[in-house]
Design a protein around this motif. Sequence first.
Motif, PDB file in Angstrom:
ATOM      1  N   LEU A  63       0.837  -1.199   0.000  1.00  0.00           N
ATOM      2  CA  LEU A  63       0.000   0.000   0.000  1.00  0.00           C
ATOM      3  C   LEU A  63       0.867   1.243   0.000  1.00  0.00           C
ATOM      4  O   LEU A  63       2.025   1.208   0.394  1.00  0.00           O
ATOM      5  N   GLY A  64       0.280   2.352  -0.427  1.00  0.00           N
ATOM      6  CA  GLY A  64       1.076   3.549  -0.698  1.00  0.00           C
ATOM      7  C   GLY A  64       1.248   4.526   0.443  1.00  0.00           C
ATOM      8  O   GLY A  64       1.436   5.707   0.210  1.00  0.00           O
ATOM      9  N   LYS A  65       1.189   4.081   1.702  1.00  0.00           N
ATOM     10  CA  LYS A  65       1.355   5.026   2.802  1.00  0.00           C
ATOM     11  C   LYS A  65       2.845   5.252   3.070  1.00  0.00           C
ATOM     12  O   LYS A  65       3.604   4.300   3.146  1.00  0.00           O
ATOM     13  N   SER A  80      -1.313  -1.445  -4.589  1.00  0.00           N
ATOM     14  CA  SER A  80      -2.297  -0.393  -4.803  1.00  0.00           C
ATOM     15  C   SER A  80      -1.734   0.561  -5.857  1.00  0.00           C
ATOM     16  O   SER A  80      -0.533   0.585  -6.110  1.00  0.00           O
ATOM     17  N   GLU A  81      -2.621   1.343  -6.465  1.00  0.00           N
ATOM     18  CA  GLU A  81      -2.187   2.274  -7.515  1.00  0.00           C
ATOM     19  C   GLU A  81      -1.126   3.236  -6.998  1.00  0.00           C
ATOM     20  O   GLU A  81      -0.117   3.484  -7.648  1.00  0.00           O
ATOM     21  N   GLU A  88       7.668   3.109  -8.818  1.00  0.00           N
ATOM     22  CA  GLU A  88       8.233   3.403 -10.135  1.00  0.00           C
ATOM     23  C   GLU A  88       8.855   4.796 -10.172  1.00  0.00           C
ATOM     24  O   GLU A  88       9.855   5.020 -10.838  1.00  0.00           O
ATOM     25  N   LYS A  89       8.260   5.719  -9.428  1.00  0.00           N
ATOM     26  CA  LYS A  89       8.806   7.071  -9.387  1.00  0.00           C
ATOM     27  C   LYS A  89      10.183   7.078  -8.723  1.00  0.00           C
ATOM     28  O   LYS A  89      11.087   7.825  -9.104  1.00  0.00           O
ATOM     29  N   ALA A  90      10.364   6.204  -7.738  1.00  0.00           N
ATOM     30  CA  ALA A  90      11.645   6.117  -7.033  1.00  0.00           C
ATOM     31  C   ALA A  90      12.685   5.376  -7.863  1.00  0.00           C
ATOM     32  O   ALA A  90      13.830   5.242  -7.470  1.00  0.00           O
ATOM     33  N   GLY A  91      12.249   4.857  -9.023  1.00  0.00           N
ATOM     34  CA  GLY A  91      13.197   4.179  -9.904  1.00  0.00           C
ATOM     35  C   GLY A  91      13.203   2.672  -9.713  1.00  0.00           C
ATOM     36  O   GLY A  91      14.078   1.994 -10.210  1.00  0.00           O
TER      37      GLY A  91
END
Length: 97
Positions: A63-65, A80-81, A88-91
């Motif tokens: 999850l994205g927390k 989760s989205e 992916e943003k962190a590479g």
Amino acid sequence: QMPLQRRIPKFGFKNINRVEYQPVNLDALQLLVDNKKVKKKTIDINTLIENRLVGKNDLVKILGKGDLSAPINVEAHKFSETAKKAIEKAGGEIKTI
């Protein structure tokens, strides 16, 4: 005589097909990285089990927390989205089992 629907206890509905996922948040993953628990830039189920974040029979959902700044590859059953985007943003990369 009390009516039947008042004599019988109330109970809900339990979906027998429900799949329980064990949630793991991004800040937990980042903590593993900070504590040097991550080998080869990959976090998989075994890594999570070894660090007692999940049990060995659990299905894991990321999850994205929290924040993730390390480029790591994460392996789990579901994402989760927000978690997908953050990893992916962190590479990093995600891999669904």
